[in-house]
Design a protein around this motif. Structure first.
Motif, short mmCIF file in Angstrom:
data_model
loop_
_atom_site.label_atom_id
_atom_site.label_comp_id
_atom_site.label_asym_id
_atom_site.label_seq_id
_atom_site.Cartn_x
_atom_site.Cartn_y
_atom_site.Cartn_z
N VAL A 197 0.86 -1.19 0.00
CA VAL A 197 0.00 0.00 0.00
C VAL A 197 0.89 1.23 0.00
O VAL A 197 1.79 1.37 0.84
CB VAL A 197 -0.93 0.01 1.23
CG1 VAL A 197 -1.74 1.31 1.28
CG2 VAL A 197 -1.86 -1.20 1.19
N TYR A 256 -1.57 -1.21 -4.10
CA TYR A 256 -2.77 -0.37 -3.93
C TYR A 256 -2.32 1.04 -3.57
O TYR A 256 -1.67 1.26 -2.55
CB TYR A 256 -3.62 -0.96 -2.79
CG TYR A 256 -5.06 -0.47 -2.75
CD1 TYR A 256 -5.36 0.87 -2.47
CD2 TYR A 256 -6.12 -1.34 -2.95
CE1 TYR A 256 -6.67 1.31 -2.42
CE2 TYR A 256 -7.44 -0.91 -2.89
CZ TYR A 256 -7.70 0.42 -2.63
OH TYR A 256 -9.01 0.85 -2.57
N ILE A 278 -8.51 -4.75 1.05
CA ILE A 278 -7.45 -5.75 1.02
C ILE A 278 -7.78 -6.90 1.96
O ILE A 278 -7.66 -8.08 1.58
CB ILE A 278 -6.11 -5.08 1.40
CG1 ILE A 278 -5.64 -4.18 0.25
CG2 ILE A 278 -5.05 -6.12 1.76
CD1 ILE A 278 -4.53 -3.24 0.63
N GLN A 285 -3.66 10.57 2.23
CA GLN A 285 -4.40 9.31 2.36
C GLN A 285 -5.29 9.28 3.60
O GLN A 285 -6.13 8.39 3.74
CB GLN A 285 -3.44 8.12 2.40
CG GLN A 285 -2.58 7.95 1.16
CD GLN A 285 -1.32 8.81 1.18
OE1 GLN A 285 -1.03 9.50 2.15
NE2 GLN A 285 -0.56 8.75 0.10
N LEU A 339 -7.59 6.01 3.23
CA LEU A 339 -6.69 4.86 3.36
C LEU A 339 -7.38 3.66 4.00
O LEU A 339 -7.11 2.51 3.64
CB LEU A 339 -5.46 5.26 4.17
CG LEU A 339 -4.43 4.17 4.46
CD1 LEU A 339 -3.83 3.63 3.17
CD2 LEU A 339 -3.32 4.73 5.37
N VAL A 360 3.32 -1.09 4.03
CA VAL A 360 2.85 0.27 3.79
C VAL A 360 4.06 1.17 3.55
O VAL A 360 4.92 1.34 4.43
CB VAL A 360 2.01 0.80 4.97
CG1 VAL A 360 1.57 2.24 4.71
CG2 VAL A 360 0.79 -0.08 5.21
N GLY A 419 -9.21 1.35 1.65
CA GLY A 419 -8.32 0.46 0.92
C GLY A 419 -7.85 -0.71 1.77
O GLY A 419 -7.82 -1.86 1.29
N LEU A 420 -7.50 -0.46 3.02
CA LEU A 420 -7.06 -1.54 3.91
C LEU A 420 -8.18 -2.54 4.14
O LEU A 420 -7.95 -3.76 4.17
CB LEU A 420 -6.57 -0.96 5.24
CG LEU A 420 -5.30 -0.10 5.16
CD1 LEU A 420 -5.01 0.55 6.51
CD2 LEU A 420 -4.10 -0.93 4.70
N VAL A 457 -4.61 0.30 -8.75
CA VAL A 457 -4.55 -1.00 -8.10
C VAL A 457 -4.02 -2.00 -9.13
O VAL A 457 -4.56 -2.09 -10.24
CB VAL A 457 -5.92 -1.47 -7.57
CG1 VAL A 457 -5.77 -2.79 -6.81
CG2 VAL A 457 -6.54 -0.42 -6.66
N VAL A 472 0.54 -6.91 4.93
CA VAL A 472 0.52 -5.64 4.19
C VAL A 472 1.77 -4.84 4.49
O VAL A 472 2.10 -4.59 5.66
CB VAL A 472 -0.73 -4.81 4.56
CG1 VAL A 472 -0.74 -3.49 3.79
CG2 VAL A 472 -2.00 -5.59 4.28
N GLY A 499 -2.80 4.35 -1.92
CA GLY A 499 -3.61 4.62 -0.74
C GLY A 499 -4.57 5.77 -0.86
O GLY A 499 -5.46 5.93 -0.02
#
Length: 355
Positions: A5, A104, A41, A24, A34, A51, A37-38, A171, A49, A106
């Protein structure tokens, strides 16, 4: 499968907000971009993940923590300077190891998540898969040209004469072969390692690069109008929840969320909207598609189609619309000479006043 990310970058199009805050973490319906997005996922079945963080890394770390609140295990990877998306893959080599991964951006906002993209990548056996969506003005985006089976033939970065209307969404899914690609390419004219160059290297060297179309709504939230539009989309689907205190003189209609600890007195709330915890709304009108953060105060004010961040106040000002008000900001009626405006505005701001 892992996720990478990207939560660095300067966020120049959202200044002055992003002088002191990560782009983000700008909220949509009172939740940082953000976080959406998390959650996407996690919902795709990915738990490890990495970051990428830059100058605002401390703020991102404070917001996300170790990822446990999202059901994730988060590793932070610092990037000393914004040297391109492919550079992010390069410096994440140790974390990514030889696992396939989704990358991805963020600050991208996707309604519908990425489960379809991830599942298709797992089934398809591709070396890379790119998420695409048709846009009205492809010349402002990275653009993909497709073959008859959906394979990527070529990529163009903000072309003057686009060969398709398919914009590259932030993405991507990659097999470990992308590590060869990011080591093989050279910096672009702007001094960055471009992910489009790495993907083109994969295409040119015979690797399988495929497309996947966005199934829902997508926005890059780098501009004010995009943030407000994402806020509108999310608010249209919120479930009403009047958890705060609303007096008998107030009126609510539509999808209205008043979080616990918020107080509404002698006011009109026309949803969809959300009022954050411990915020006070007095003798005011809050109109559709508005998000008011935590610990704010509105008195004798009118606001709609706007976002107000935590700790800010609006006092005695009417007809605020299409606005993003940062944290701990005071907006009030001028008390000096009639028909004047009194402003204290930071660098890179934009103010529009009625004259």
């Amino acid at each position: 499968m892992k996720a990478l990310v990207l939560a660095g970058g300067k966020g120049t199009r959202l200044r002055p907000l992003t002088h002191t805050s990560a782009k983000q973490l700008v909220p949509v319906a009172n939740k940082p971009v953000l976080f959406y997005g998390l959650e996407a996922i996690r919902d795709a079945g990915i738990t490890e993940v990495g970051v990428i963080v830059g100058d605002t890394g401390d703020e991102v770390r404070a917001a996300v923590g170790d990822g446990a609140d999202f059901g994730l295990a988060v590793t932070y990877i610092p990037q000393d300077a914004p040297l391109g998306l492919a550079h992010c893959v390069l410096i994440a080599r140790e974390f990514l190891a030889d696992d396939p991964f989704v990358m991805y951006l963020g600050d991208n906002f996707l309604v519908g998540g990425i489960t379809g993209l991830v599942d298709a990548f797992r089934r398809g056996g591709h070396d890379a898969q790119i998420l695409l969506t048709p846009v009205a003005e492809p010349q402002y985006y990275g653009v993909a040209e497709l073959g008859p089976r959906g394979e990527i033939l070529a990529l163009q970065e903000k072309p003057e004469h686009p060969r398709s209307d398919l914009a590259i969404v932030g993405v991507y899914t990659f097999s470990p072969v992308v590590h060869d690609a990011v080591r093989a390419i050279r910096p672009s004219a702007r001094g960055e390692l471009e992910i489009t160059d790495a993907i083109q290297w994969l295409v040119d060297n015979g690797y399988g690069v495929h497309s996947h179309m966005v199934g829902g709504y997508w926005k890059d939230t780098g501009r004010l109008q995009d943030i407000l539009e994402c806020n509108r989309i999310v608010l249209e689907a919120v479930e009403p929840d009047l958890g705060g205190t609303i007096d008998a003189l107030s009126e609510t209609s539509g999808r209205v969320v008043v979080e616990p600890g918020a107080v509404v007195e002698n006011s009109v709330l026309r949803g969809p909207l959300v009022i954050g915890a411990d915020t006070k709304i007095v003798s005011s009108y809050v109109g559709p598609f508005t998000s008011i953060g935590r610990g704010c105060e509105l008195r004798d004010a009118e606001i709609e189609y706007s976002i107000v961040l935590d700790g800010s106040s609006v006092d005695g000002v009417s007809r605020i619309a299409h606005s993003l008000i940062g944290r701990n900001v005071q907006v009030s009626r001028a008390t000096g000479v009639a028909n004047t405006h009194e402003l204290m505005v930071g660098d890179h701001s934009r103010i529009q006043v009625k004259v």
